[in-house]
Scaffold this motif. Structure first.
Motif, PDB file in Angstrom:
ATOM      1  N   PRO A 190      86.379  51.672  55.047  1.00 33.42           N
ATOM      2  CA  PRO A 190      87.446  52.382  54.342  1.00 33.42           C
ATOM      3  C   PRO A 190      88.066  51.504  53.243  1.00 33.42           C
ATOM      4  CG  PRO A 190      88.331  51.456  56.344  1.00 33.42           C
ATOM      5  CD  PRO A 190      86.895  51.004  56.252  1.00 33.42           C
ATOM      6  N   GLU A 244      84.705  54.777  48.148  1.00 31.15           N
ATOM      7  CA  GLU A 244      84.715  55.104  46.718  1.00 31.15           C
ATOM      8  C   GLU A 244      86.062  54.732  46.090  1.00 31.15           C
ATOM      9  OE1 GLU A 244      84.394  57.087  49.246  1.00 31.15           O
ATOM     10  OE2 GLU A 244      85.760  58.799  49.165  1.00 31.15           O
ATOM     11  N   GLY A 300      86.849  54.031  59.720  1.00 28.80           N
ATOM     12  CA  GLY A 300      87.447  55.090  58.910  1.00 28.80           C
ATOM     13  C   GLY A 300      88.185  56.066  59.802  1.00 28.80           C
ATOM     14  N   LEU A 329      94.748  52.855  69.907  1.00 30.63           N
ATOM     15  CA  LEU A 329      94.326  51.629  69.223  1.00 30.63           C
ATOM     16  C   LEU A 329      95.187  50.442  69.662  1.00 30.63           C
ATOM     17  CD1 LEU A 329      92.297  50.511  67.239  1.00 30.63           C
ATOM     18  CD2 LEU A 329      93.827  51.102  65.370  1.00 30.63           C
TER      19      LEU A 329
HETATM   20  P1  NAD Z   1      87.534  58.112  55.778  1.00 31.67           P
HETATM   21  O1  NAD Z   1      87.019  58.459  57.120  1.00 31.67           O
HETATM   22  O2  NAD Z   1      87.912  59.217  54.875  1.00 31.67           O
HETATM   23  O3  NAD Z   1      86.452  57.270  54.972  1.00 31.67           O
HETATM   24  C1  NAD Z   1      85.927  56.083  55.500  1.00 31.67           C
HETATM   25  C2  NAD Z   1      84.568  55.828  54.869  1.00 31.67           C
HETATM   26  O4  NAD Z   1      83.705  56.883  55.264  1.00 31.67           O
HETATM   27  C3  NAD Z   1      84.574  55.825  53.342  1.00 31.67           C
HETATM   28  O5  NAD Z   1      83.671  54.870  52.873  1.00 31.67           O
HETATM   29  C4  NAD Z   1      84.079  57.229  53.014  1.00 31.67           C
HETATM   30  O6  NAD Z   1      83.452  57.316  51.756  1.00 31.67           O
HETATM   31  C5  NAD Z   1      83.097  57.463  54.124  1.00 31.67           C
HETATM   32  N1  NAD Z   1      82.829  58.872  54.404  1.00 31.67           N
HETATM   33  C6  NAD Z   1      83.640  59.942  54.191  1.00 31.67           C
HETATM   34  N2  NAD Z   1      83.006  61.074  54.553  1.00 31.67           N
HETATM   35  C7  NAD Z   1      81.781  60.721  55.003  1.00 31.67           C
HETATM   36  C8  NAD Z   1      80.665  61.458  55.491  1.00 31.67           C
HETATM   37  N3  NAD Z   1      80.688  62.782  55.592  1.00 31.67           N
HETATM   38  N4  NAD Z   1      79.572  60.763  55.869  1.00 31.67           N
HETATM   39  C9  NAD Z   1      79.530  59.415  55.794  1.00 31.67           C
HETATM   40  N5  NAD Z   1      80.542  58.687  55.296  1.00 31.67           N
HETATM   41  C10 NAD Z   1      81.666  59.322  54.918  1.00 31.67           C
HETATM   42  O7  NAD Z   1      88.725  57.090  56.014  1.00 31.67           O
HETATM   43  P2  NAD Z   1      89.611  56.380  54.925  1.00 31.67           P
HETATM   44  O8  NAD Z   1      90.596  57.353  54.406  1.00 31.67           O
HETATM   45  O9  NAD Z   1      88.765  55.651  53.957  1.00 31.67           O
HETATM   46  O10 NAD Z   1      90.327  55.241  55.795  1.00 31.67           O
HETATM   47  C11 NAD Z   1      91.437  55.481  56.551  1.00 31.67           C
HETATM   48  C12 NAD Z   1      91.080  55.619  58.011  1.00 31.67           C
HETATM   49  O11 NAD Z   1      90.425  54.429  58.472  1.00 31.67           O
HETATM   50  C13 NAD Z   1      92.297  55.766  58.871  1.00 31.67           C
HETATM   51  O12 NAD Z   1      92.084  56.784  59.820  1.00 31.67           O
HETATM   52  C14 NAD Z   1      92.409  54.408  59.572  1.00 31.67           C
HETATM   53  O13 NAD Z   1      93.085  54.444  60.789  1.00 31.67           O
HETATM   54  C15 NAD Z   1      90.989  54.035  59.715  1.00 31.67           C
HETATM   55  N6  NAD Z   1      90.842  52.588  59.926  1.00 31.67           N
HETATM   56  C16 NAD Z   1      90.529  52.139  61.184  1.00 31.67           C
HETATM   57  C17 NAD Z   1      90.414  50.776  61.440  1.00 31.67           C
HETATM   58  C18 NAD Z   1      90.055  50.258  62.802  1.00 31.67           C
HETATM   59  O14 NAD Z   1      89.643  49.102  62.902  1.00 31.67           O
HETATM   60  N7  NAD Z   1      90.199  51.046  63.862  1.00 31.67           N
HETATM   61  C19 NAD Z   1      90.618  49.875  60.396  1.00 31.67           C
HETATM   62  C20 NAD Z   1      90.936  50.354  59.131  1.00 31.67           C
HETATM   63  C21 NAD Z   1      91.034  51.727  58.914  1.00 31.67           C
END
Ligand code: NAD
Length: 496
Positions: free
Chosen positions: A161, A189, A239, A424
């Protein structure tokens, strides 16, 4: 010492958003223009990877894995290269910090003091681990020897993310590379620039071409082809929970690749009236929710305070808010920067409106800030009178919004804290060792903090219960995600 003029440095920065495949910068079929959340300025064109580009990167990673240019090096040789990689990150600290800040809006003081050093330490730590982890010999009868070894899984796909782009990248690639795998990484992105630069620096440090590839792009266009790829052996994702669930489906739909997911959180922070240091508890509650503009998966976004001390606690918390007003991330005094983009800004403002509509009491903030800059800023926001069933207490906002709930009974607050799809992190503040330990045990979370919230180290696992994901990043536990366990039986005939 003269202060660094980050604005001038930003103007002089070299930006390159092209993919990095097989040891070289390369154009992809399509590109998109990337702007900065700091002030909306255009940064550069960035590769918009498609399935065909992912195929190219996976083929390079596969070739590098099969010919053994990395995995067959001695552990000591791999260690030295990863150590050199970590040193390169530190040597380019200012450049990387600036890229991170321009790309996703966090204050330069933290990208310099937290993000770059943490990413470097992670890589350094796994480099050190490489030649200190031993295999096993099973306690079998004398007639045979059974060796139990960990082998690299192969080609590892990584999707990260935008909230800690360098750190999330390091948490995945360091154990994956340390164990001899090849990697194809798709950064968000919204924040692709530091991962691309890290790949260049890894090559400079001696990592063979093709071992660490980076293909920027959007989730459905570049992330899905990676998760669905038949020649990727493992997918490591950080993510949202929504996309994380799709990752497990894609792994199952394709080749049953190993899938590891680090997902969202709505962490409860429980402060009892016998908290040993109320000021420290207030500092932690406020500092941890507003750090990184609230865009942290482990932010303590649900604050439970025992009713008898809640008025005093809130008075102290509100008194600290002036120091968290958002500012220009390029100025060294700024502690709260810009949200990552306009979409995230709208999401946060929508949750604030929802909180008001549901009857929570807005004590502070609640408004967009600094709109005239062209960037995406929100005031530090505090809601009191929140109920655990309200949307702002159930859903991850991922912005500087604190939900405060009162409580009177220990068993009831633990029940409410656990009443979440996430698990978490959590925290408990009390001077009573029995209460501290009893509550910590009862909380369903991957990490529980007692009388603090900010301890963190690469030596401890990070990850969650329930829908906060599957698997753990950091520590020696993460090595198993990127290895297969292999047993070799050797028949031994007695020579006597
Ligand atoms: P997101 O799920 O929207 O995107 C994360 C990544 O997945 C990005 O690179 C995105 O392009 C990709 N992605 C999106 N749709 C996809 C698909 N259909 N197929 C494959 N890849 C896809 O999350 P975000 O908005 O980038 O990040 C925020 C989230 O990340 C929050 O929910 C946060 O809690 C989580 N997060 C968790 C941790 C952890 O260690 N638990 C750490 C940091 C962030």
């Amino acid at each position: 010492m003269t202060a660094i003029d980050w604005t001038a440095k930003a103007a002089a920065l070299r930006l390159d958003g092209r993919a990095f495949i097989d040891g070289t910068r390369t154009d992809t079929v399509q590109s998109f223009s990337k702007s900065s959340p700091v002030d909306g300025r255009f940064l550069c064109d960035v590769s918009r990877g498609q399935a065909v580009d992912i195929d190219r990167a996976v083929a390079a990673a596969r070739q590098a894995f099969e010919d053994g240019r990395w995995r067959r090096k001695s552990p000591a040789a791999r260690k030295m290269i990863l150590q050199a990689f970590a040193a390169k990150l530190l040597a380019h600290k200012e450049e990387l910090a600036l890229l991170e800040t321009l790309d996703m809006g966090k204050p330069i003081r933290y990208s310099q003091s937290v993000d770059v050093p943490s990413a470097a330490r992670c890589i350094q730590w796994y480099a050190e681990a490489i030649d200190k982890v031993y295999g096993e010999i099973a306690p079998t009868p004398e007639s045979a020897l059974a060796l139990i070894e960990q082998e690299p899984v192969g080609v590892v796909g990584v999707i990260v993310p935008w909230n800690y782009p360098m750190i999330m990248t390091a948490w995945k690639i360091a154990p994956a590379l340390a164990t001899g795998n090849s990697v194809v990484l798709k950064p968000s992105e919204k924040s692709p620039l530091t991962a691309l630069r890290m790949a260049e620096l890894a090559l400079d440090a001696g990592l063979p071409a093709g071992v660490f590839n980076v293909v920027p792009g959007f989730g459905p266009e570049a992330g899905s082809p990676l998760a669905l790829h038949m020649d990727v052996d493992c997918i490591a994702f950080t993510g949202s929970t929504k996309v994380g669930k799709q990752i497990h489906v894609m792994a199952g739909q394709s080749n049953l690749k190993r899938a590891w997911t680090e997902l969202g959180g709505k962490s409860p922070n429980i402060v009892f009236a016998d908290c040993p240091d109320l000021d420290r508890a207030v500092d932690a509650a406020v500092g941890s929710i507003f750090f990184n503009q609230g865009e942290s998966c482990n932010a303590p976004s649900r604050l439970f305070v025992e009713e008898s001390i809640k008025p005093l606690f809130l008075e102290k918390a509100l008194a600290r808010l002036p120091s968290y007003q958002p500012g220009n991330p390029l100025l060294p005094q700024t502690v709260m920067g810009a949200l990552v983009d306009n979409t995230q800004l709208s999401t946060v403002l929508r949750y604030i409106a929802q909180g008001k509509a549901d009857g929570a009491a807005l004590l502070a903030g609640g408004e967009q800030a600094m709109a005239e800059t062209g960037g995406y800023y929100v005031q530090p926001t505090v809601f009191d009178g929140v109920r655990n069933d309200m949307t702002i207490a159930r859903e991850e906002i991922f912005g500087p919004v604190l939900a405060v709930l009162g409580f009177t009974d220990a068993a009831e607050v633990v029940r409410q804290a656990n009443q979440s799809i996430y698990g978490l992190q959590a925290a408990v503040w009390t001077r009573d060792i029995n209460k501290a330990h009893g509550v910590a045990r009862a909380l369903r979370a991957g990490t529980v903090h007692v009388n603090q919230y900010d301890e963190d180290d690469i030596t401890v696992p990070f990850g969650g219960f329930k829908q906060s994901g599957v698997g753990r990043d950091k520590s020696l536990h993460a090595l198993h995600k990127y290895t297969e366990t292999k047993t070799t039986w050797i028949r031994l005939d007695s020579p006597f």
